[in-house]
Design a protein around this motif. Structure first.
Motif, PDB file in Angstrom:
ATOM      1  N   LYS A 167       2.084   2.083  26.778  1.00 10.03           N
ATOM      2  CA  LYS A 167       0.898   2.929  26.693  1.00 10.03           C
ATOM      3  C   LYS A 167       1.142   4.176  25.851  1.00 10.03           C
ATOM      4  CE  LYS A 167      -0.024   1.468  31.412  1.00 10.03           C
ATOM      5  NZ  LYS A 167      -0.013   1.867  32.813  1.00 10.03           N
ATOM      6  N   SER A 168       2.375   4.377  25.373  1.00  9.30           N
ATOM      7  CA  SER A 168       2.761   5.610  24.691  1.00  9.30           C
ATOM      8  C   SER A 168       2.683   5.480  23.173  1.00  9.30           C
ATOM      9  CB  SER A 168       4.201   5.980  25.053  1.00  9.30           C
ATOM     10  OG  SER A 168       4.346   6.121  26.439  1.00  9.30           O
ATOM     11  N   ALA A 169       2.459   6.620  22.511  1.00 12.00           N
ATOM     12  CA  ALA A 169       2.530   6.689  21.051  1.00 12.00           C
ATOM     13  C   ALA A 169       3.983   6.489  20.623  1.00 12.00           C
ATOM     14  CB  ALA A 169       2.018   8.043  20.579  1.00 12.00           C
ATOM     15  N   ILE A 170       4.221   6.108  19.380  1.00 10.45           N
ATOM     16  CA  ILE A 170       5.578   5.860  18.880  1.00 10.45           C
ATOM     17  C   ILE A 170       6.507   7.041  19.170  1.00 10.45           C
ATOM     18  CG2 ILE A 170       6.964   5.604  16.761  1.00 10.45           C
ATOM     19  CD1 ILE A 170       5.708   2.989  17.574  1.00 10.45           C
ATOM     20  N   ASP A 171       6.049   8.268  18.922  1.00  8.68           N
ATOM     21  CA  ASP A 171       6.907   9.441  19.137  1.00  8.68           C
ATOM     22  C   ASP A 171       7.258   9.669  20.605  1.00  8.68           C
ATOM     23  OD1 ASP A 171       6.892   9.874  16.446  1.00  8.68           O
ATOM     24  OD2 ASP A 171       5.598  11.644  16.508  1.00  8.68           O
ATOM     25  N   ASP A 172       6.543   9.037  21.530  1.00  3.49           N
ATOM     26  CA  ASP A 172       6.817   9.188  22.960  1.00  3.49           C
ATOM     27  C   ASP A 172       7.534   7.986  23.560  1.00  3.49           C
ATOM     28  OD1 ASP A 172       5.649  11.712  23.053  1.00  3.49           O
ATOM     29  OD2 ASP A 172       3.655  10.863  23.359  1.00  3.49           O
ATOM     30  N   LYS A 173       7.817   6.966  22.747  1.00  2.00           N
ATOM     31  CA  LYS A 173       8.547   5.796  23.238  1.00  2.00           C
ATOM     32  C   LYS A 173      10.029   6.136  23.339  1.00  2.00           C
ATOM     33  CE  LYS A 173       5.378   2.300  21.507  1.00  2.00           C
ATOM     34  NZ  LYS A 173       4.909   1.822  22.790  1.00  2.00           N
ATOM     35  N   PRO A 174      10.744   5.516  24.261  1.00  2.89           N
ATOM     36  CA  PRO A 174      12.176   5.810  24.402  1.00  2.89           C
ATOM     37  C   PRO A 174      12.989   5.216  23.254  1.00  2.89           C
ATOM     38  CG  PRO A 174      11.529   4.081  25.931  1.00  2.89           C
ATOM     39  CD  PRO A 174      10.275   4.562  25.264  1.00  2.89           C
ATOM     40  N   SER A 175      14.086   5.898  22.909  1.00  2.00           N
ATOM     41  CA  SER A 175      15.055   5.340  21.969  1.00  2.00           C
ATOM     42  C   SER A 175      16.348   4.996  22.692  1.00  2.00           C
ATOM     43  CB  SER A 175      15.329   6.309  20.817  1.00  2.00           C
ATOM     44  OG  SER A 175      15.900   7.502  21.279  1.00  2.00           O
ATOM     45  N   ILE A 176      16.527   5.569  23.866  1.00  2.00           N
ATOM     46  CA  ILE A 176      17.664   5.247  24.737  1.00  2.00           C
ATOM     47  C   ILE A 176      17.165   5.308  26.177  1.00  2.00           C
ATOM     48  CG2 ILE A 176      19.933   5.981  25.582  1.00  2.00           C
ATOM     49  CD1 ILE A 176      20.418   7.290  22.865  1.00  2.00           C
ATOM     50  N   ALA A 177      17.514   4.293  26.958  1.00  3.56           N
ATOM     51  CA  ALA A 177      17.259   4.327  28.400  1.00  3.56           C
ATOM     52  C   ALA A 177      18.584   4.672  29.057  1.00  3.56           C
ATOM     53  CB  ALA A 177      16.753   2.982  28.891  1.00  3.56           C
ATOM     54  N   GLY A 224      19.883  11.740  12.286  1.00  2.00           N
ATOM     55  CA  GLY A 224      19.597  10.394  11.794  1.00  2.00           C
ATOM     56  C   GLY A 224      18.320   9.869  12.409  1.00  2.00           C
ATOM     57  N   ARG A 225      18.220   8.552  12.466  1.00  3.70           N
ATOM     58  CA  ARG A 225      17.055   7.916  13.063  1.00  3.70           C
ATOM     59  C   ARG A 225      17.527   6.917  14.111  1.00  3.70           C
ATOM     60  NH1 ARG A 225      12.514   9.632  11.063  1.00  3.70           N
ATOM     61  NH2 ARG A 225      11.295   7.925  11.889  1.00  3.70           N
ATOM     62  N   SER A 226      16.781   6.816  15.186  1.00  5.50           N
ATOM     63  CA  SER A 226      17.094   5.872  16.261  1.00  5.50           C
ATOM     64  C   SER A 226      15.913   4.947  16.474  1.00  5.50           C
ATOM     65  CB  SER A 226      17.380   6.611  17.572  1.00  5.50           C
ATOM     66  OG  SER A 226      18.592   7.305  17.492  1.00  5.50           O
ATOM     67  N   PRO A 227      16.193   3.676  16.776  1.00  7.24           N
ATOM     68  CA  PRO A 227      15.102   2.746  17.052  1.00  7.24           C
ATOM     69  C   PRO A 227      14.420   3.079  18.370  1.00  7.24           C
ATOM     70  CG  PRO A 227      17.214   1.722  17.538  1.00  7.24           C
ATOM     71  CD  PRO A 227      17.507   3.057  16.940  1.00  7.24           C
ATOM     72  N   VAL A 228      13.136   2.824  18.442  1.00  5.63           N
ATOM     73  CA  VAL A 228      12.403   2.978  19.696  1.00  5.63           C
ATOM     74  C   VAL A 228      12.059   1.596  20.231  1.00  5.63           C
ATOM     75  CG1 VAL A 228      11.471   5.247  19.162  1.00  5.63           C
ATOM     76  CG2 VAL A 228      10.162   3.215  18.556  1.00  5.63           C
ATOM     77  N   PHE A 229      11.721   1.536  21.510  1.00  4.37           N
ATOM     78  CA  PHE A 229      11.394   0.259  22.129  1.00  4.37           C
ATOM     79  C   PHE A 229      10.457   0.500  23.288  1.00  4.37           C
ATOM     80  CE2 PHE A 229      15.457   1.864  23.667  1.00  4.37           C
ATOM     81  CZ  PHE A 229      15.256   1.943  25.033  1.00  4.37           C
ATOM     82  N   ASP A 230       9.886  -0.560  23.779  1.00  4.51           N
ATOM     83  CA  ASP A 230       9.043  -0.477  24.968  1.00  4.51           C
ATOM     84  C   ASP A 230       9.874  -0.817  26.187  1.00  4.51           C
ATOM     85  OD1 ASP A 230       6.524   0.345  24.047  1.00  4.51           O
ATOM     86  OD2 ASP A 230       6.138  -1.655  23.259  1.00  4.51           O
ATOM     87  N   MET A 231       9.578  -0.136  27.283  1.00  5.09           N
ATOM     88  CA  MET A 231      10.243  -0.432  28.552  1.00  5.09           C
ATOM     89  C   MET A 231       9.314  -0.040  29.684  1.00  5.09           C
ATOM     90  SD  MET A 231      12.991   2.649  29.172  1.00  5.09           S
ATOM     91  CE  MET A 231      13.208   2.220  30.881  1.00  5.09           C
ATOM     92  N   LEU A 232       9.585  -0.628  30.823  1.00  9.01           N
ATOM     93  CA  LEU A 232       8.879  -0.222  32.029  1.00  9.01           C
ATOM     94  C   LEU A 232       9.878  -0.188  33.157  1.00  9.01           C
ATOM     95  CD1 LEU A 232       8.294  -3.092  33.773  1.00  9.01           C
ATOM     96  CD2 LEU A 232       6.681  -3.343  31.905  1.00  9.01           C
ATOM     97  N   THR A 233       9.543   0.571  34.176  1.00 12.84           N
ATOM     98  CA  THR A 233      10.392   0.634  35.360  1.00 12.84           C
ATOM     99  C   THR A 233       9.617   0.064  36.539  1.00 12.84           C
ATOM    100  OG1 THR A 233       9.676   2.877  35.920  1.00 12.84           O
ATOM    101  CG2 THR A 233      11.641   2.669  34.525  1.00 12.84           C
ATOM    102  N   ILE A 234      10.339  -0.548  37.436  1.00 13.87           N
ATOM    103  CA  ILE A 234       9.715  -1.179  38.600  1.00 13.87           C
ATOM    104  C   ILE A 234      10.298  -0.534  39.850  1.00 13.87           C
ATOM    105  CG2 ILE A 234       9.364  -3.338  39.848  1.00 13.87           C
ATOM    106  CD1 ILE A 234       9.776  -4.756  37.102  1.00 13.87           C
TER     107      ILE A 234
END
Length: 132
Positions: A105-115, A83-93
């Protein structure tokens, strides 16, 4: 149905006083998570949805990880189930506020869909991952 206890909304200090972790001095909704698999689904007033899946490593055991997914970014990627999963932006501190990871800073294909947050003791650097 899993046994769950949701306590009333309270101050961060009150939540801390009954054994919950404190994070920022804002209203807090303490929830006892049952053993086994369990999902909390939340929605903001403007309709943005996020889920927190507490997953078990062994059947009926306390959860050992949390999968976090934001559902309303708009972009999706193919997932492992076909199927398809949503991607999102995240950062870690990390140490002293250092941002170790920033997906903006990542392209869509490199963004996380699950943290995934592993609930356990951190492994020392260089130690092998295992099934504990």
């Amino acid at each position: 149905m899993a046994d769950i206890t949701t306590l009333p909304l309270m101050t961060a200090a009150d939540a801390e006083s009954i054994g919950f972790a404190r994070f920022n001095d804002v209203p807090t909704l303490p929830i006892d998570i049952p053993d086994g698999n369990f999902t909390i689904s939340a929605k903001t007033t403007d309709g943005r949805r996020i889920t927190f899946f507490f997953g078990e490593h062994r059947t009926g055991a306390p959860p050992s990880f949390v999968d976090i997914q934001f559902h309303d970014h708009g972009a999706t990627i193919p997932n492992a189930d076909g199927g398809r999963s949503p991607v999102f932006d995240m950062l870690t501190i990390g140490l002293r506020g250092r941002q170790v990871f920033d997906s903006r800073k990542s392209a869509i294909d490199d963004k996380p869909s699950i943290a995934v947050i592993l609930i356990g003791e951190p492994r020392p650097s260089g130690s092998p991952a295992g099934d504990d």
